[in-house]
Write a protein that holds these residues in place. Sequence first.
Motif, mmCIF file in Angstrom:
data_model
loop_
_atom_site.group_PDB
_atom_site.id
_atom_site.type_symbol
_atom_site.label_atom_id
_atom_site.label_comp_id
_atom_site.label_asym_id
_atom_site.label_seq_id
_atom_site.Cartn_x
_atom_site.Cartn_y
_atom_site.Cartn_z
ATOM 1 N N VAL A 33 0.926 -1.131 0.053
ATOM 2 C CA VAL A 33 0.024 0.083 0.203
ATOM 3 C C VAL A 33 0.857 1.209 -0.092
ATOM 4 O O VAL A 33 1.451 1.530 0.930
ATOM 5 C CB VAL A 33 -0.892 0.051 1.224
ATOM 6 N N THR A 34 0.788 2.101 -1.206
ATOM 7 C CA THR A 34 1.692 3.146 -1.284
ATOM 8 C C THR A 34 0.917 4.364 -1.252
ATOM 9 O O THR A 34 0.034 4.470 -2.070
ATOM 10 C CB THR A 34 2.578 3.255 -2.516
ATOM 11 N N ALA A 35 0.843 5.397 -0.355
ATOM 12 C CA ALA A 35 0.325 6.731 -0.453
ATOM 13 C C ALA A 35 0.759 7.630 -1.634
ATOM 14 O O ALA A 35 2.146 7.894 -1.538
ATOM 15 C CB ALA A 35 0.210 7.232 0.863
ATOM 16 N N TYR A 37 1.566 10.669 -2.647
ATOM 17 C CA TYR A 37 1.939 12.198 -2.274
ATOM 18 C C TYR A 37 2.360 12.669 -3.410
ATOM 19 O O TYR A 37 3.013 12.139 -4.112
ATOM 20 C CB TYR A 37 2.863 11.764 -0.832
ATOM 21 N N PRO A 38 1.756 13.853 -3.502
ATOM 22 C CA PRO A 38 0.950 14.668 -2.763
ATOM 23 C C PRO A 38 -0.450 14.779 -3.074
ATOM 24 O O PRO A 38 -1.137 15.518 -2.668
ATOM 25 C CB PRO A 38 1.583 16.201 -3.085
ATOM 26 N N GLU A 39 -0.749 13.914 -4.090
ATOM 27 C CA GLU A 39 -2.173 13.720 -4.260
ATOM 28 C C GLU A 39 -2.938 13.271 -3.074
ATOM 29 O O GLU A 39 -4.092 13.733 -2.898
ATOM 30 C CB GLU A 39 -2.485 12.844 -5.493
ATOM 31 N N THR A 40 -2.632 12.459 -2.215
ATOM 32 C CA THR A 40 -3.001 11.915 -1.016
ATOM 33 C C THR A 40 -2.278 12.445 0.098
ATOM 34 O O THR A 40 -1.039 12.274 0.174
ATOM 35 C CB THR A 40 -3.110 10.267 -1.120
ATOM 36 N N GLN A 41 -2.723 13.362 0.840
ATOM 37 C CA GLN A 41 -2.152 13.907 1.887
ATOM 38 C C GLN A 41 -2.176 12.905 2.955
ATOM 39 O O GLN A 41 -3.164 12.304 3.371
ATOM 40 C CB GLN A 41 -3.178 15.192 2.401
ATOM 41 N N PRO A 42 -1.067 12.942 3.847
ATOM 42 C CA PRO A 42 -0.974 12.025 5.188
ATOM 43 C C PRO A 42 -1.914 12.462 6.239
ATOM 44 O O PRO A 42 -2.417 13.766 6.327
ATOM 45 C CB PRO A 42 0.435 12.241 5.553
ATOM 46 N N ASP A 43 -2.430 11.352 6.888
ATOM 47 C CA ASP A 43 -3.221 11.702 8.083
ATOM 48 C C ASP A 43 -2.447 11.720 9.324
ATOM 49 O O ASP A 43 -1.833 10.841 10.011
ATOM 50 C CB ASP A 43 -4.149 10.468 8.240
ATOM 51 N N LEU A 44 -2.090 13.079 9.640
ATOM 52 C CA LEU A 44 -1.041 13.232 10.605
ATOM 53 C C LEU A 44 -1.740 13.332 12.017
ATOM 54 O O LEU A 44 -2.884 13.483 12.329
ATOM 55 C CB LEU A 44 -0.461 14.708 10.340
ATOM 56 N N PRO A 45 -0.885 12.896 13.108
ATOM 57 C CA PRO A 45 -1.248 12.926 14.386
ATOM 58 C C PRO A 45 -1.760 14.247 14.873
ATOM 59 O O PRO A 45 -1.206 15.321 14.271
ATOM 60 C CB PRO A 45 -0.156 12.342 15.277
#
Length: 214
Positions: A33-35, A37-45
């Motif tokens: 599973v590869t995100a 980025y930058p099309e998919t922004q990370p879900d940050l804490p």
Amino acid sequence: MTASPQPSGRSFPGSGLAKGLAVTLRTMTKKTVTAQYPETQPDLPPRTRGVIGLFEENCTVCMLCARECPDWCIYIDSHKETVPPAAPGGRERSRNVLDRFAIDFSLCMYCGICIEVCPFDALFWSPEFEYAETDIRDLTHERDKLRDWMWTVPAPPALVPAAEEPKEYAAARKSADRTAAQQAAEAATAARSEPTRPEPTQPKPDRPEDGDAR
């Protein structure tokens, strides 16, 4: 004579290599599973340390953040102004006015000491991290840019049910109520001091004299 204890388990030659290959085979069969980025922004804490935002209204130029910074990457300039007395017969006061507040993020190590030691909640962590520059000199963010980062600071977590209200909220509410009462009193005083103007009289219609026909 007592017999020597026997080992609980024996390992054959090459068992470590076999275990490592087994882990590799299990990993190879799993879906990657590869995100994108930058099309998919990370879900940050929620407590991500991205960049520091400045709430300028709370800054009193106490210089505590600049003195405690281990990298000396905070630059603050200010001047003093004289404040007239709040009441007649009072004494004038002097206060510090912020002229410059800058942070060099090429030196900052994101330790968060400046945010922790600020006694007036003027510095906050923002989760934004997309501020790379091609020139290292552009990583020195001035007060205007630090103020823009404030709008990306997440809201504080909700209070525990039945918890006491923070003293900062109570103090802010009292100050707002005091200001509203003072403004209302000033408006009432101004209304009483204004002279009352007589209302314009309407001309009465001419009545016909007796005997005049209409």
